[in-house]
Motif scaffolding. Sequence first.
Motif, PDB file in Angstrom:
ATOM      1  N   GLN A 166       0.769  -1.271   0.452  1.00 19.56           N
ATOM      2  CA  GLN A 166      -0.191  -0.309   0.385  1.00 19.56           C
ATOM      3  C   GLN A 166       0.503   1.440  -0.243  1.00 19.56           C
ATOM      4  O   GLN A 166      -0.122   2.525  -0.735  1.00 19.56           O
ATOM      5  CB  GLN A 166      -0.719   0.123   1.625  1.00 19.56           C
ATOM      6  CG  GLN A 166      -2.197  -1.396   0.674  1.00 19.56           C
ATOM      7  CD  GLN A 166      -2.873  -1.106  -0.334  1.00 19.56           C
ATOM      8  OE1 GLN A 166      -3.822  -0.341  -0.157  1.00 19.56           O
ATOM      9  NE2 GLN A 166      -2.542  -2.150  -1.150  1.00 19.56           N
ATOM     10  N   ALA A 167       2.103   1.416   0.271  1.00 21.63           N
ATOM     11  CA  ALA A 167       3.023   2.259   0.500  1.00 21.63           C
ATOM     12  C   ALA A 167       3.539   2.684  -0.718  1.00 21.63           C
ATOM     13  O   ALA A 167       3.434   3.571  -1.491  1.00 21.63           O
ATOM     14  CB  ALA A 167       4.737   1.720   1.256  1.00 21.63           C
ATOM     15  N   LEU A 168       3.485   1.885  -1.746  1.00 18.66           N
ATOM     16  CA  LEU A 168       3.102   2.014  -3.514  1.00 18.66           C
ATOM     17  C   LEU A 168       2.766   3.047  -3.448  1.00 18.66           C
ATOM     18  O   LEU A 168       1.524   2.793  -4.038  1.00 18.66           O
ATOM     19  CB  LEU A 168       3.682   0.502  -3.657  1.00 18.66           C
ATOM     20  CG  LEU A 168       4.598   0.610  -5.537  1.00 18.66           C
ATOM     21  CD1 LEU A 168       5.757   0.715  -5.937  1.00 18.66           C
ATOM     22  CD2 LEU A 168       3.391  -0.246  -6.410  1.00 18.66           C
ATOM     23  N   ASP A 169       3.504   3.818  -4.338  1.00 18.37           N
ATOM     24  CA  ASP A 169       2.566   4.830  -5.484  1.00 18.37           C
ATOM     25  C   ASP A 169       1.696   4.643  -6.996  1.00 18.37           C
ATOM     26  O   ASP A 169       2.293   3.712  -7.873  1.00 18.37           O
ATOM     27  CB  ASP A 169       2.801   6.419  -5.917  1.00 18.37           C
ATOM     28  CG  ASP A 169       2.337   7.206  -6.231  1.00 18.37           C
ATOM     29  OD1 ASP A 169       1.435   6.919  -6.434  1.00 18.37           O
ATOM     30  OD2 ASP A 169       2.504   8.321  -6.559  1.00 18.37           O
ATOM     31  N   PRO A 170       0.366   3.867  -6.515  1.00 20.40           N
ATOM     32  CA  PRO A 170      -0.124   3.481  -7.742  1.00 20.40           C
ATOM     33  C   PRO A 170       0.128   3.861  -9.781  1.00 20.40           C
ATOM     34  O   PRO A 170       0.224   4.086 -10.812  1.00 20.40           O
ATOM     35  CB  PRO A 170      -1.317   3.719  -7.630  1.00 20.40           C
ATOM     36  CG  PRO A 170      -1.887   4.100  -6.536  1.00 20.40           C
ATOM     37  CD  PRO A 170      -0.760   3.925  -5.136  1.00 20.40           C
ATOM     38  N   VAL A 171       0.363   5.547  -9.254  1.00 20.50           N
ATOM     39  CA  VAL A 171       0.761   6.549  -9.764  1.00 20.50           C
ATOM     40  C   VAL A 171       1.822   5.968 -11.358  1.00 20.50           C
ATOM     41  O   VAL A 171       1.618   5.688 -11.955  1.00 20.50           O
ATOM     42  CB  VAL A 171       0.699   7.694  -9.078  1.00 20.50           C
ATOM     43  CG1 VAL A 171       1.569   8.819 -10.980  1.00 20.50           C
ATOM     44  CG2 VAL A 171      -0.279   8.789  -9.372  1.00 20.50           C
TER      45      VAL A 171
END
Lengths: 254, 471
Positions: free
Chosen positions: A78-83
């Motif tokens: 969840q810390a990874l930026d999906p953008v």
Amino acid sequence: MSDTVKILASDVNVFYDTKQALHDINIDIMDRQVTAFIGPSGCGKSTFLRCFNRMNDVIPSCRVDGHIMMGDENINDQALDPVFLRARVGMVFQKPNPFPKSIFENVAYGPRIHGLVTNKSEAEDIVVDSLKRSGLWNEVHDRLHDPATGLSGGQQQRLCIARAIAVQPEVLLMDEPCSALDPIATSIIEELINDLKDRFTIIIVTHSMQQAARVSQKTAYFHLGHLIEYGETKDVFTRPADPQTEAYISGKIG
Amino acid sequence: MTAFFTSFTGSLLWLILISAGIYFLSLRRLSGQIQTSQSKPHSLAYYYGRYAVIWAFFPAIIVLIVWTSFTRPLENQFIIQSLSAAYPDLPSSFVDLKIAQIKNISSGLIAAEDDIMRGLADQYGYASDRLSMLRYVTVILVSLIGGMFAISRIKPHFKARVVFEGFLRRVFTFAAIVAILTTIGIIVSLTFEAFRFFTQYHPIDFFFGTHWSPNVALREGVENALDEDVGGSSGSFGMIPVMAGTLLIAFIAMLVAVPIGLFAAIYMAEFASRRVRNYVKPTLEVLAGIPTVVYGFFAALTIGPFIRNLGLFAGLDVSSQSALAAGAVMGIMIIPFISSLSDDVITAVPRSLRDGALGLGSTRGEMITKVVLPAAFPGLVGAFLLAISRAIGETMIVVMAAGVSAQLTANPLDSVTTVTVQIVMLLTGDTEFDSVKTLSAFALGITLFVVTLCLNIAALSMSRRIGGRYE
Ligand SMILES: Nc1ncnc2c1ncn2[C@@H]1O[C@H](COP(=O)(O)OP(=O)(O)O)[C@@H](O)[C@H]1O
Ligand SMILES: [Mg+2]
């Protein structure tokens, strides 16, 4: 074709509220190959595909558990930026969805928002290159500034592919990209997929087993949220290991 | 009791009873016919009933209504005749009063003050009873004849459903035509009166004159006036300051309403959860239900003085009636209008476009500003134009908060006036219908009408362009 693993998913469970849509999926997606997801509708193919670019984030009720490793990064962290993730993992949707802008602006959209281009001529280079690689250049080079919505369905879908590869992703997800197209447009796209696999890792969801057999090197068969069988496409279609897979590809279920 | 039977309501009740009877008779008739001819009916049974009811009810109700509306004046005429026979020197201003008295005496509401009135009331009562009786009989007859005629036509191969649908189509067409005709009627009468104005006042002076003072005799700067001899009752009717005031206020209103309304719409469509949205949207729409006069005194008593005090504080001389106060409050008034229409337009942008944008790695903000809003743009412009025409047509807030003095100014702190306010001023109070002053209201009216019509047409064509774009 290479033999390295691009994405490794382990113990993926997906829930819509309390309803479980996928159960304990483990799969390794090979780099620069085409992997096909097949199975009866509602079995969770799209849901699983959307795990790879975190599009399930958009659905509030959806929860994804498990690890999906790309390189040494967990996509599902969840810390990874999906953008940023979505710049590396592009997506083509079931229905062609060009933006109501010109053909040029559609393709230039991704590079612009990701800051890949700083001026007009760089944008032009990328647009021309992407259109050529999606096989659309000859048809549209003299009307780049016409509205994209004026193209035919097949051309629109190739434009969406051009739009996706313009950001130079590593992985391309396709969710039944030909289901809204006629047979001729479909075969053009299938050829295109074949060309693109030299540069991109491609995962395609399809309800047509012939299509899976034609375009993919690996095939995964899903049933009711479970991954039933996964292997070389020619093996899955000629000597399926699981009776359920056999029943599906011989037309008994689905 | 007979009085009730033969009254309008009584006749109506009878009509309904007869129609119900005719309905069942026609069903009976149909099943009889089916048995004797052994053939299947063309339509479902109740269509035959409905067909018969059309004939039993509608001609009769039309007779009832037409008769009633035509005999009222006749009755009054009758009373007036006997009145003037009984009171030869009755002043004409008393006639209406006496008529009302006679009617009331006749229906037993008041007692007669003398024998003459008693006699007149009896006379009237007798005549009107007779007339009602006649009406009653006619209506019932028409209804029965119509019903019987319809029943006589009922046969299994009669296409009752087709005829009934044809009737419905005619009713709807008629309603549409009435709506269109009233509109045309209003336009024609506006145009006609405006023309009369322009025969007395030169159109160039009207459309390009910069001085508006209908009440003042002095007519500076007007050279082409055609009505040199109309005299002291006329002022000068240069429309420019009034139109400029209208546009200034509408502009201020849009300045307030467009950002707030649009941002509220974006919030509701893109960010609010379903639950929040279900509360926020109706709440905003409550704003639209507040009567404009309430906004008016809010503007006049709260915002106006507030702005003046603010101005004093900054060392500016602001009147408590200002274009700014009226415009700002008008803006608040049209916020729900804009937010609700824009919200519809924005939510109409399909899911697939949003997915496409997000799938390419757009942030939410990029998706909204670069994909959703451009896609919704024509519809949004349409919504704004509709809102402007509301702002232009608004009267009450301006009367109360911006004043009535026609000044040609671009300063929002001045007091200005608008077209609608001037129309109110021109037509209220004691006015002769023929004066230039009164007629100028029609010229203003038609000008305003043309302006808002153009805005509405533009708005419609804009919103229409958005339809069919997503295929
Ligand atoms: N947004 C959603 N909300 C709730 N349930 C969903 C949603 N999307 C899909 N599902 C459910 O998840 C299951 C898998 O759906 P999906 O992945 O679309 O299947 P497929 O693509 O194989 O046809 C289905 O049972 C479906 O009803
Ligand atoms: Mg699907």
